[in-house]
Design an enzyme around this catalytic site. Structure first.
Site, mmCIF file in Angstrom:
data_model
loop_
_atom_site.group_PDB
_atom_site.id
_atom_site.type_symbol
_atom_site.label_atom_id
_atom_site.label_comp_id
_atom_site.label_asym_id
_atom_site.label_seq_id
_atom_site.Cartn_x
_atom_site.Cartn_y
_atom_site.Cartn_z
ATOM 1 N N CYS A 1 0.718 -1.334 0.074
ATOM 2 C CA CYS A 1 -0.025 -0.014 0.235
ATOM 3 C C CYS A 1 0.967 1.266 0.040
ATOM 4 O O CYS A 1 1.722 1.344 1.039
ATOM 5 C CB CYS A 1 -0.939 0.003 0.942
ATOM 6 S SG CYS A 1 -1.955 1.237 1.225
ATOM 7 N N GLU B 1 -3.438 0.822 -6.623
ATOM 8 C CA GLU B 1 -2.203 -0.101 -7.085
ATOM 9 C C GLU B 1 -2.130 0.007 -8.558
ATOM 10 O O GLU B 1 -3.065 0.042 -9.378
ATOM 11 C CB GLU B 1 -2.583 -1.621 -6.512
ATOM 12 C CG GLU B 1 -1.414 -2.447 -6.816
ATOM 13 C CD GLU B 1 -0.282 -1.658 -5.762
ATOM 14 O OE1 GLU B 1 0.678 -1.312 -6.369
ATOM 15 O OE2 GLU B 1 -0.379 -1.989 -4.438
#
Length: 271
Positions: free
Chosen positions: A2, A114
């Site tokens: 993350c 992402e």
């Protein structure tokens, strides 16, 4: 992993979701659609209120700096590199194990970004080409629109170069715990592109479902083996993912338009 996420919920809304008992209006953060390492972020934690006679834990909403600085660190310079802690080793690594035992938090988000790691990149490296194709960013979020509650840790660091009364004498920093990405089909997948979270990236933030919030935040739970059971991935099939503009790749861009779903990957990007 993350490395970027979105957090647009107001403290009043978070207070209702997480049953917050205390938060300081002066710490209110503006909605942030491109949260990056070293930024101030919201964290939910259970901790006694400073200087209160009653030392019982109180559910609080605090603002912390993203990028954990261990208490024993001589300088805070490494915090930007410690934005993630792997669930598989968080109880063992010197930088995280003390926080894992007693300083756990939840980092609320709308979802996380992402970037797809495409096969084409590897081919270009093999061919010795310098220029790589652009990666396509995806936004991953609960399919039902609920809050994405990321498991996190927080830590205190004392800047010994400053006097006790200095407002920057103490740093409170945090990290996001990550786990292996789901290989099961997404609850809602884009028309073209990844069919699972693993297709986007092999790691993902560890999302805590509401039934685990109290146990995760409870500072009285310190048994490592007991805590490891809370690191189990959430049930499969809760997430959706969709392509968003490559504008999110520049941290200076920040606005709700970054969450706009594209009909497909941008031209010239990879899947």
């Amino acid at each position: 992993m993350c490395g970027r996420y979105a957090s647009s919920r107001r403290p009043e809304g978070l207070a209702g979701i997480f049953e917050i008992e205390k938060w300081d209006p002066e710490e209110t953060l503006a909605p942030d659609f491109n949260v990056a390492p070293t930024k101030e972020v919201y964290a939910v934690l259970d901790r006694p209120v400073k200087d209160a006679a009653d030392r019982s834990p109180v559910r609080q909403l605090r603002t912390l700096k993203w990028g954990l600085v261990p208490s024993w660190s001589k300088t805070p310079e490494g915090g930007a590199r410690m934005i993630n802690a792997r669930a598989e080793t968080v109880s063992e690594k010197p930088s995280y194990r003390r926080a894992f035992s007693s300083r756990r938090c939840i980092l609320p988000a709308d979802g996380y970004y992402e970037w797809v790691t495409g096969v084409g990149e590897r081919d270009l490296e093999v061919e010795g080409k310098k220029k790589r194709p652009r990666k396509q960013p995806y936004f991953v979020t609960p399919a039902d629109g609920s809050v994405f509650a990321m498991a996190g840790l927080y830590e205190f660091w004392r800047d010994r170069t400053l006097p006790d009364e200095h407002p920057l004498a103490w740093w409170v920093t945090c990290t996001v715990i990550t786990t292996e990405a789901e290989t099961a089909p997404l609850a809602v997948a884009p028309d073209e592109g990844p069919r699972s979270l693993f297709d986007i990236h092999p790691r993902m933030p560890l999302m805590l479902t509401p039934d685990r919030w109290d146990a995760w935040l409870d500072p009285a739970r310190t048994d490592v083996d007991d805590l490891k059971s809370l690191l189990a991935p959430p049930p499969e099939g809760l997430m959706r993912a969709y392509p968003v503009s490559t504008s999110v790749s520049n941290v200076r861009n920040n606005g709700p338009e970054l969450l706009k779903e594209l009909e497909g990957p941008e031209e010239g990007t990879l899947f």
